[in-house]
Scaffold this active site. Structure first.
Site: not given
Ligand SMILES: [Zn+2]
Length: 393
Positions: A90, A93, A208, A286, A324, A326, A329, A355
């Site tokens: 970025d 700004g 903008q 993001d 999930c 991950c 999990c 997660h």
């Molecule tokens: Zn997870």
């Protein structure tokens, strides 16, 4: 080089692939935020494990500390933070205009006080472009003037006009840097994550215009008149405006944006906002929400957010999210995760951050699959029915 191919089209939603120097990015894509060159509590290995393809880092923060020269000396941003996949920086700004302390805007740029040591500094379109060039991300963003979500039309017009003039200056400086090549500091080849060859860095404009639809419409037309950009960002949303106003801007822009270029909605990241934005044609996002909320003990689940500190989880053997895959999990119970938070253990912060990032990446993947199958609208209705509990909107 900067291809964006549309795999399928269904309603307003799309599924494309953005090809950047450090790899391909399937869209829709959620970008974890590594403000200071690190996604808080997560290592590059963690981020690869959860399927992150594109990370955001922030020029303002890296300029203030440790300084872009230091990052460049250490091999530019990819090598500095050991991330070998695409990176976007970025422009600074948004951060500069968010600072409470000393700030003065002129046609030249912005003067501000460093949040680290209080020193007076300035940023201009040219400097923001040079900083991002030194950092060497795949995608650099133009330096923009951001106004609060409730800004009146005259204020929003003034900021949009300045952002347009600054965009021309950013593009001019970026082109000069591209033409000058990288001979001056020729970094050595290495098998470690390497810098983006700067002549392959691309610059994206930021639109903008606040919540004023006529300003947004005019702005996008003028940006497209200025060049054939490889992507375009929608800035100045998710800054305090009503949700309906944000959606109205996206609906107005959807048919006016080039279909073969990625659209990046800056700073948006709660699950329900991603779904609503993809419905309106957005490709990239993001937000710090997954990591910030994770550190606060709040986890995204298909049934809505969950606070792991709550007493109801004390002896719960179930995973945070049974759907999930991950590490958090598949390894730990809700009861153990609650214990980590109650006992202030650092592992808890990492596990919930991990997660939550995985949740948004899987959500983006599910939206891509639903789009490709032509059933996005039905998928979105079903997803909302489960995620957004009746009465909570
Ligand atoms: Zn997870």
């Amino acid at each position: 080089m900067f291809e964006f191919t549309i795999d399928a089209t269904s309603e307003a939603a799309r599924a494309g692939t953005l090809v950047l120097p450090h790899g391909a990015v399937a869209t829709p894509c959620f970008m974890p935020v590594g403000t200071q060159g690190t996604v808080r509590a997560l290592s590059p290995n963690d981020l690869r494990a959860v399927g992150a393809t594109l990370l955001l880092a922030n020029s303002y923060h890296l300029h203030v500390r440790p300084g872009e020269d230091t990052v460049a000396q250490l091999g530019r941003l990819h090598r500095f933070m050991a991330w070998d996949r695409p990176l976007l920086t970025d422009s600074g700004g948004f951060q500069v205009f968010s600072l409470e302390r000393f700030r003065r805007v002129s046609e030249q740029g912005v003067e501000f006080q460093s949040h680290v040591d209080g020193s007076r500094r300035s940023l201009s379109p040219e400097r923001a472009t040079e900083i991002q060039w030194a950092l060497g991300a795949d995608v650099a963003m133009a330096f923009d003037h951001v106004v609060p979500g409730g800004a009146d039309e005259a204020t929003a017009r003034d900021a949009m006009e300045r952002t347009m003039r600054w965009l021309e200056r950013c593009a001019k400086r970026h082109e000069e840097l591209r033409r000058s090549g990288d001979q001056a500091d020729g970094h050595a080849a290495s098998d470690r994550p390497s810098a983006c060859p700067p002549d392959r860095q691309t610059l994206w404009p930021i639109l903008q215009g606040g919540t004023h639809l006529d300003l947004r419409t005019e702005g996008v037309r003028r940006i497209l008149d200025l060049g054939d950009w490889t992507g375009l960002a929608i800035g100045g949303l998710s800054v305090g405006e009503p949700k309906a106003a944000q959606l109205a801007v996206l609906e107005t822009l959807e048919p006016r944006l080039p279909p073969a270029r990625p659209r990046y909605l800056m700073g948006v990241g709660f699950p329900e906002d991603l779904v609503a934005a993809v419905e309106r044609g957005v490709d990239l996002f993001d937000c710090v929400a997954p990591t910030r909320n994770g550190r606060n003990g709040s986890a995204f689940t298909p049934d809505g957010p969950l606070n792991i500190r709550n007493a109801e989880h004390r002896a719960d053997p179930r995973p945070l999210d049974a759907t999930c895959d991950c590490e958090t999990c598949v390894t730990f119970s809700r009861g153990y995760l609650r214990h980590l938070f109650v006992a202030d253990e650092l592992l808890g912060l990492r596990l919930l951050s991990l997660h939550n990032v995985r949740f948004l990446i899987r959500l983006a993947q599910a939206m891509r699959a639903a789009t490709a199958s032509g059933g996005f609208a039905r998928w979105a209705d079903e997803w909302r029915r489960r995620y957004i509990q009746p009465g909570t909107t």
